[in-house]
Design a protein around this motif. Structure first.
Motif, short mmCIF file in Angstrom:
data_model
loop_
_atom_site.label_atom_id
_atom_site.label_comp_id
_atom_site.label_asym_id
_atom_site.label_seq_id
_atom_site.Cartn_x
_atom_site.Cartn_y
_atom_site.Cartn_z
N ALA A 173 -62.52 16.15 26.60
CA ALA A 173 -62.34 17.06 27.74
C ALA A 173 -60.94 16.91 28.34
O ALA A 173 -60.31 17.90 28.72
CB ALA A 173 -63.40 16.77 28.79
N LEU A 174 -60.45 15.69 28.40
CA LEU A 174 -59.11 15.45 28.93
C LEU A 174 -58.04 16.08 28.04
O LEU A 174 -57.05 16.63 28.53
CB LEU A 174 -58.85 13.96 29.08
N THR A 175 -58.23 15.99 26.74
CA THR A 175 -57.27 16.59 25.82
C THR A 175 -57.25 18.11 25.97
O THR A 175 -56.18 18.73 25.96
CB THR A 175 -57.61 16.20 24.37
N ALA A 176 -58.42 18.70 26.10
CA ALA A 176 -58.50 20.15 26.31
C ALA A 176 -57.83 20.54 27.63
O ALA A 176 -57.10 21.54 27.71
CB ALA A 176 -59.96 20.60 26.29
N LEU A 177 -58.07 19.74 28.67
CA LEU A 177 -57.46 20.02 29.97
C LEU A 177 -55.94 19.87 29.89
O LEU A 177 -55.21 20.65 30.52
CB LEU A 177 -58.03 19.08 31.03
N TRP A 178 -55.48 18.88 29.13
CA TRP A 178 -54.03 18.71 28.96
C TRP A 178 -53.42 19.95 28.32
O TRP A 178 -52.35 20.41 28.74
CB TRP A 178 -53.75 17.48 28.10
N ALA A 179 -54.09 20.51 27.31
CA ALA A 179 -53.59 21.72 26.66
C ALA A 179 -53.46 22.86 27.67
O ALA A 179 -52.48 23.62 27.66
CB ALA A 179 -54.50 22.12 25.50
N VAL A 180 -54.45 22.98 28.55
CA VAL A 180 -54.39 23.99 29.60
C VAL A 180 -53.22 23.72 30.54
O VAL A 180 -52.50 24.63 30.96
CB VAL A 180 -55.71 24.03 30.39
N SER A 181 -53.00 22.43 30.86
CA SER A 181 -51.91 22.07 31.78
C SER A 181 -50.55 22.40 31.19
O SER A 181 -49.61 22.72 31.92
CB SER A 181 -51.99 20.58 32.13
N VAL A 182 -50.41 22.30 29.87
CA VAL A 182 -49.14 22.65 29.22
C VAL A 182 -48.88 24.15 29.36
O VAL A 182 -47.77 24.58 29.68
CB VAL A 182 -49.16 22.25 27.73
N ILE A 183 -49.92 24.93 29.15
CA ILE A 183 -49.79 26.39 29.28
C ILE A 183 -49.49 26.77 30.73
O ILE A 183 -48.63 27.62 31.00
CB ILE A 183 -51.07 27.09 28.79
N SER A 191 -49.92 8.95 28.73
CA SER A 191 -49.75 8.08 29.90
C SER A 191 -50.59 8.50 31.10
O SER A 191 -51.08 7.65 31.85
CB SER A 191 -48.28 8.04 30.30
N VAL A 192 -50.76 9.80 31.28
CA VAL A 192 -51.47 10.30 32.47
C VAL A 192 -52.91 10.68 32.12
O VAL A 192 -53.86 10.14 32.70
CB VAL A 192 -50.73 11.50 33.09
N TYR A 193 -53.08 11.59 31.18
CA TYR A 193 -54.42 12.11 30.88
C TYR A 193 -55.29 11.05 30.20
O TYR A 193 -56.40 10.73 30.66
CB TYR A 193 -54.32 13.37 30.03
N TRP A 194 -54.82 10.50 29.08
CA TRP A 194 -55.62 9.47 28.42
C TRP A 194 -55.63 8.17 29.23
O TRP A 194 -56.60 7.42 29.14
CB TRP A 194 -55.08 9.22 27.01
N GLY A 195 -54.60 7.94 30.03
CA GLY A 195 -54.62 6.77 30.92
C GLY A 195 -55.74 6.88 31.92
O GLY A 195 -56.43 5.90 32.22
N GLN A 196 -55.92 8.11 32.46
CA GLN A 196 -57.03 8.32 33.39
C GLN A 196 -58.37 8.16 32.67
O GLN A 196 -59.32 7.61 33.23
CB GLN A 196 -56.95 9.70 34.03
N GLY A 197 -58.44 8.63 31.43
CA GLY A 197 -59.67 8.48 30.66
C GLY A 197 -60.04 7.03 30.47
O GLY A 197 -61.22 6.66 30.57
N LEU A 198 -59.04 6.19 30.19
CA LEU A 198 -59.29 4.75 30.03
C LEU A 198 -59.84 4.16 31.32
O LEU A 198 -60.81 3.37 31.30
CB LEU A 198 -58.01 4.05 29.61
N LEU A 199 -59.26 4.52 32.45
CA LEU A 199 -59.74 4.01 33.74
C LEU A 199 -61.16 4.49 34.01
O LEU A 199 -61.99 3.72 34.53
CB LEU A 199 -58.81 4.46 34.87
N ILE A 200 -61.46 5.74 33.69
CA ILE A 200 -62.81 6.26 33.90
C ILE A 200 -63.82 5.45 33.11
O ILE A 200 -64.88 5.07 33.63
CB ILE A 200 -62.87 7.75 33.50
#
Length: 298
Positions: free
Chosen positions: A19-29, A117-126
């Motif tokens: 889900a984070l990876t999909a959200l990252w793709a949206v954030s790039v767009i 660093s940000v998206y997957w970093g947050q995933g690790l903390l979650i």
């Protein structure tokens, strides 16, 4: 038992990181890395939902444990989405991008770096902070022969569909009540702050004289939302302690407390707010975290 824990962990992690990876793709767009802020609560919702889906028998205890991060995550996600969407990229990420560009990094390279660093970093903390949920839900149900039911090590156990499980006992009830106190603190604190910001959105006077929220829960603590968040995760941990090995995840609420007070919460916010005279005066008379009667105004 270890196999069960790994199964629950990996399933939840795959969903969260996917889900984070999909959200990252949206954030790039959208050119808005701050979309990740909205996901924080939703990530815990996903962990609770995945774990509840995986359990073969939905016992009252497991439903209780899963519902705590699901309810909290849903409220926080809706609140942050309403507050943040439509206002552009948060200045923290804008400043990060500008610093990277000064070092010769292209915008696309910087956005790619945010995935790790940000998206997957947050995933690790979650995944780390949600350990009480996936550990307790993976170990609470065990197959036992009928003669092993009853009082075992001081805990009353019963069998449902061939599985041994734990009643919702005093510890789980206390944990759920602590979670409820925290949920109300965070929700009411957020609601009070949102109303305050709306009332003062047209203020155009000196920065030092800008009004400070010191009413309601904010009269007793400078961060009722962070205090409430901490209470919720200690409550979830107490509920998890009813299950085998739930107690071993005590690192999770400790890490959450540290994040709230020293990293992305109180410390980060006040590093900017303390530049204002009125806020420094407010800080001198108001507890920094735990609710406490304020000192008299000097």
């Amino acid at each position: 038992m270890l196999t069960d824990i790994l199964v629950y962990f990996t399933h939840a992690a795959v969903v969260v990181f996917g889900a984070l990876t999909a959200l990252w793709a949206v954030s790039v767009i959208a050119k808005d890395a701050s979309l990740v802020d909205i996901f924080w609560g939703f990530g815990f919702l996903l962990v609770g939902a995945v774990c509840l889906y995986l359990v073969p028998v939905k016992t009252p205890y497991l439903i209780l444990l899963a519902s705590l991060p699901i309810i909290w995550g849903l409220r926080l996600t809706l609140y942050l989405a309403k507050r943040n969407l439509g206002h552009g990229e948060d200045k923290r990420y804008v400043n990060m991008r500008k610093r990277a560009e000064k070092k010769g990094m292209s915008e696309m390279a910087w956005r790619l770096r945010t995935l790790f660093s940000v998206y997957w970093g947050q995933g690790l903390l979650i995944m780390i902070v949600s350990a009480p949920v996936w550990v307790a839900m993976a170990t609470e149900l065990r197959v036992f022969p009928p003669e092993s039911m009853g009082i075992i090590n001081g805990v009353e156990r019963m069998s449902i569909e061939g599985y041994d499980h734990t009643y919702i006992g005093i510890l789980a009830i206390f944990g759920a009540l602590l979670w409820l106190v925290g949920f109300l603190f965070e929700a009411i604190g957020d609601w009070q702050l949102a109303r305050f910001i709306k009332r003062n959105k047209d203020y155009d006077g000196p920065k030092d004289e800008k009004p400070v929220m010191d009413k309601g829960l904010w009269k007793y603590t400078r961060h009722p939302n962070y205090f409430g968040n901490a209470c919720m995760w200690w409550g979830i941990w107490l509920v998890a302690c009813t299950a085998p090995w739930g107690w071993a995840t005590i690192f999770a609420p400790i890490i959450m407390n540290y994040l709230l007070t020293n990293v992305s919460g109180k410390s980060l916010l006040e590093s900017d707010m303390n530049k204002r005279k009125k806020y420094r005066e407010y800080a001198e008379r108001t507890s920094g975290f735990f609710p406490w009667p304020p000192k008299p105004k000097s």
